[in-house]
Design an enzyme around this catalytic site. Structure first.
Site, mmCIF file in Angstrom:
data_model
loop_
_atom_site.group_PDB
_atom_site.id
_atom_site.type_symbol
_atom_site.label_atom_id
_atom_site.label_comp_id
_atom_site.label_asym_id
_atom_site.label_seq_id
_atom_site.Cartn_x
_atom_site.Cartn_y
_atom_site.Cartn_z
ATOM 1 N N GLY A 72 0.788 -1.231 0.000
ATOM 2 C CA GLY A 72 0.000 0.000 0.000
ATOM 3 C C GLY A 72 0.817 1.277 0.000
ATOM 4 N N GLU A 73 1.990 1.236 0.589
ATOM 5 C CA GLU A 73 2.784 2.463 0.711
ATOM 6 C C GLU A 73 4.009 2.464 -0.195
ATOM 7 O OE1 GLU A 73 2.693 3.677 5.125
ATOM 8 O OE2 GLU A 73 1.936 1.642 5.087
#
Lengths: 728, 197
Positions: free
Chosen positions: A694-695
């Site tokens: 996600g990051e």
């Protein structure tokens, strides 16, 4: 044999609700008797509220209550070192930062609450706040970490011995999450039970924090956050507005809705700290590192917050070097609470070290990709552990090929297209790939469907669909037969919050375990229930496969079996442990970004024209949502490089605290983006091999843009964002 | 130590009474169907607009924006408030076929207007081509800006101003998506554009 949906393109199961406007977010609930609250924020940077005149507001039509530090409402400090802010809202008259909550007006309509709030005046005694990193630093170090080669006395000595040295100092102002959904809370008390509708990255954590601040048993608070309009870190803690809303609703005996204005969000729900970093590299003339030093000064607000540590997730784990030292200092300031924002330390940290590497490549004349391959690490340079699985070298090579890196201009400012200067840059992405504990409940139902529930949250990540995909895979059933549930603190305890890129990596193993247990429970019911056609059989002789229970020639779908038994459902709950963060392996996800920019020769206008990124994230659960998250992360990097900045004024006021001044990327800022991932399941992280992503896309992408701008213009901008005035 | 007095916001009531422009606009708006508005109290304005095909007579506080009336009074919560300042596009709806930011549109000015929101876009249970295209191309993540994106896109396609990807990017740049689903949004608009011809 049904095909597993793992890794395939599965459309979001929450898609139809979201595209029709029927997905309810926190501010969309309208319980009977609802009243509205509007916050009042302090307009000085540090001081004391001497008095507040609420008489006009109280006399205004429809006003039910005005709460201030002088007419407060009891809220208990639940900080205990783990919350975002160490003070308790409205419990004293101290102003700790500009934009702190000092009041709440409640009225029967939104308009009346808002107008009445504007009628409240405050008198302050004020002093000058500390707002500048440079003026208040250097900060206090929680302890530098270093590894030195035998016989080397210090990092400075190692750097001094290097034939080539680079010193790069980069800086950036505060950044903001700017989730599209403003933080909102709708609080409904029924008897002594609170239902709180709010956005949340972890509804179970949220519920316990709210319960503690209200002084009630955790079981008395239910947080419902099924649809959350973005989080990016800002919805991890329960902030003061939610506590205040819940407490005021209790005091008034009415359901209460408090929605923050966009401007209020800039000081009340956390921000990414401003940070200054210096990276020093010492290398042989062939580019091999001799020493790396990474120092930083970031904010530690007096009210507490998230400590921005940019080196530990980047320089400490990126490149092989015999000498390394990181020192991540924190400077006490009178700023609003800092909080983790997507790639919290890693995004700024990677900008620093990947910019320095580009400078080293320029100095040594070595291709930036080749330079990184020459310094390839198979162990953490600081921690010394091996990586669980690492194919970053393939990311570089595949990315370079897909992008056409061989066409990169070797000399800066050497390629033009009319008035446009063309440049290409690259950088490495890295983000921890951990897996935490989780829990899940799986329930065979007599309508032929299966509930797959976990107390996690979908902040846009695709968790709804992840639950459905994981359940469908484990049970050999279609995705459409799954009924996912999340975003509710009443789900089985121990759900994974949507933090640290870990929700999917943590939750899929829990769903798999719960599916296995649900199958066992189904078979046990089948042999024990007298109305079952399998009654009396040895469970070892009964099989489950793709929704059917069989033994010998007898076979029955679970729906018919449940109906035959007269049982509405059979379920199981399982808890799974995370990986040991201090164990033998370092878990990281990796990637390589390649970016092309066009910079106008005369105006300095910067356009990102192409972007290619290749990632190594272990197993991808859902290709469609994974691609979107990776692309989103890359675009955040474009924003960080070129747009996002909120300077703070000496009086503590943020200069860009609205969406017109705090610029985030819009559609026209974004080119077509080519995202690709390798297919290497991580055997150490879990059976399914998913590490999380996600990051990751947001780490290194800003550096790739900056490096491309340098390649286009020959100008190295070290103070973000890279705006056109810096290129003229 | 200096003493500071806070009196930051002017109330909208004050603003209305002081600002000739706004006050006049409120007073002179032709109120179609005003005869049906017997309930109008002092300081309130009667308005009859058509929302998603339904004639909707309302008596409103002149401060009420279209966004707040849709959300808080008509319970059409598909239209979202992202900034309340016309900066983000999340509240985009159609008024008489044109896209507007409903947060900057006062209901008092909408007598006789036709308003379409995200709830009025689908044909019963059948998704509008844009709604399906947003699902097909993952043109959203958290979904909060999505109703505004879709309403904006519908108007852009209807206008015929967006044919190339670059034109779509430009025309859709008033709708911010912090999850940054922009490439998916462009692909979705392209798909729907072909289907809507």
């Amino acid at each position: 044999m049904s095909v597993s949906p793992i890794g395939r393109e599965t459309a979001r199961v929450d898609g139809p609700l979201k595209v029709t406007g029927r997905a309810p977010y926190a501010a969309d609930y309208h319980p009977d008797g609802l009243v509205y609250g509007h916050l009042i924020l302090a307009t000085v940077g540090r001081g004391t509220v001497r008095e507040m005149d609420v008489s006009l507001a109280e006399a205004a039509p429809g006003v039910l209550a005005v709460y201030t530090p002088f007419r407060s409402i009891r809220i208990i400090n639940d900080f205990a070192g783990r919350g975002a802010e160490n003070y308790t809202v409205l419990q004293d008259t101290t102003v700790r930062f500009r934009g702190q909550i000092i009041g709440l007006v409640v009225a029967d309509t939104l308009e009346r609450a808002r107008d009445a709030a504007a009628l409240v005046t405050a008198e302050y005694t004020s002093t000058t706040p500390r707002t500048s990193l440079a003026d208040s630093g250097p900060g206090t170090s929680p302890g530098a970490e270093q590894v030195l080669a035998p016989g080397v006395g210090s990092i400075d000595e190692a750097l001094a011995s290097a034939p080539v040295t680079i010193t790069t100092t980069v800086s950036q102002h505060a950044q903001h999450h700017v989730a599209m959904e403003p933080h909102a809370t709708t609080a409904v008390w029924q008897d002594d039970q609170l239902t709180l509708y709010c956005g949340s990255q972890g509804p179970q954590r949220h519920a316990s924090a709210i319960a503690a601040s209200l002084g009630v048993e955790p079981a008395k608070v239910r947080v419902i956050a099924r649809y959350t309009g973005g989080g990016f870190g800002s919805r991890v803690p329960a902030w003061n507005e939610a506590k205040l809303c819940a407490a005021a609703a209790r005091a008034l005996g009415r359901p209460l809705k408090v929605v923050l204005t966009r401007e209020q969000l800039f000081t009340t729900v956390g921000h990414r700290s401003a940070v200054r970093q210096t990276v020093r590299l010492g290398a042989e003339s062939d580019g091999r590192l001799i020493a790396l030093s990474h120092e930083s000064d970031a904010e530690m607000p007096a009210v507490a917050g998230w400590p921005l540590m940019p080196a530990e997730g980047t320089s400490a784990v990126l490149y092989r070097t015999p000498n390394i030292r990181i020192d991540q200092r924190l400077v006490t300031l009178d700023t609003p609470s800092t909080w983790a924002m997507r790639g919290p330390g890693e995004a700024p940290g990677a900008f620093a070290v990947e910019t320095a590497f580009d400078e080293l490549a320029t100095r040594t004349g070595i291709d930036p990709v080749e330079l990184r391959l020459r310094n390839y690490a198979v162990r953490e340079p600081l921690g010394g552990r091996r990586f669980s699985s690492k194919y970053l070298d393939q990311c570089y090579r595949v990315g370079a090929m897909r992008f056409g890196w061989d066409r990169r201009p070797r000399r800066p400012r050497s390629r033009t297209d009319g008035d446009w200067l063309i440049g290409m840059g690259m950088a490495t992405a890295i983000y921890q790939g951990g897996r935490g504990s989780s829990s899940a409940r799986v329930q065979f139902r007599d309508d032929g469907r299966v509930t797959v529930a976990s107390g996690t949250s979908d902040i846009g990540t695709g968790a709804w669909t992840m639950l459905a995909v994981a359940g469908a895979d484990a049970l050999g059933l279609p995705v459409a037969a799954m009924v996912p549930e999340l975003g509710d603190s009443a789900l089985p305890p121990g759900g994974s919050a949507a933090v640290g890129s870990g929700a999917t990596a943590s939750t899929v193993p829990a769903v798999q375990a719960a599916c296995r247990s649900a199958v066992t429970a189904l078979i046990r019911a089948a042999v024990e229930n007298p109305r079952s056609p399998f009654h009396g059989l040895d469970p070892a002789d009964v099989r489950y496969r793709q929704g059917r229970v069989s033994s010998g020639r007898r076979s029955m779908g679970f729906r018919d079996l449940l109906r035959a038994m007269g049982v509405p459902d059979v379920q199981a709950v399982e808890n799974t442990e995370g990986i040991d963060r201090d164990g033998p392996y370092a878990f990281q996800s990796f990637g390589a970004h390649f970016c092309e920019v066009r910079v106008h020769r005369l105006t300095g206008d910067i356009r990102v024209s192409r972007f290619t990124s290749v990632f190594d994230v272990g197993t991808v659960i859902n290709a469609r949502t994974a691609r979107s998250q990776l692309i989103g992360g890359i675009i955040w990097g474009i924003g960080g490089a070129l747009l996002e900045s909120d300077p703070i004024e000496p009086d503590g006021r943020y200069a860009a605290a609205n969406m017109a001044d705090y610029l985030v990327p819009v559609n026209a800022d974004v080119p077509a983006i080519d995202v690709h991932w390798l297919d290497h399941p991580d055997p150490q992280v879990s059976e399914v091999g998913a590490r999380g992503l996600g990051e990751l896309g947001n780490v290194g992408s800003a550096a790739a843009v900056g490096n491309a701008v340098f390649n286009a213009t020959g100008i190295r901008v070290r103070d973000l964002p890279i705006t056109l005035d810096k290129l003229l | 130590m200096p003493v500071v007095t806070q009196s930051e916001g002017m109330s909208r009531r004050e603003l209305l009474s002081r600002s000739g422009v706004v006050a006049t606009a409120v007073a002179t708006v032709p109120l179609i169907g005003a005869d049906a508005l017997a309930e109008e109290a002092p300081g309130e304005v009667g308005v009859r607009m058509t929302v998603n095909g339904t004639v909707t007579p309302l008596t409103v506080d002149p401060r009420e924006t279209l966004l707040d009336v849709l959300r808080e009074r008509l319970r059409l919560t598909g239209t979202k408030k992202g900034c309340d300042r016309g900066q983000c596009g999340a509240c985009t709806v159609h008024v008489d076929g044109e896209r507007v930011v409903s947060c900057l549109t006062l209901v008092a000015t909408l007598g006789g207007a036709r308003v379409t929101t995200i709830e009025g876009l689908a044909d019963g249970d059948r998704l509008h081509p844009l709604q399906q295209a947003f699902i097909d191309h993952d043109g959203f993540q958290c979904g909060f800006c999505t109703p505004g994106q879709i309403m904006s896109a519908a108007a852009v396609i209807e206008d015929g101003r967006a044919r190339t990807d670059d034109q779509i990017r430009e025309q859709m740049s008033g709708n911010i998506c912090r999850c940054s689903a922009y490439p998916g949004i462009v692909a979705a608009v392209q798909q729907a554009r072909k289907e809507m011809r």
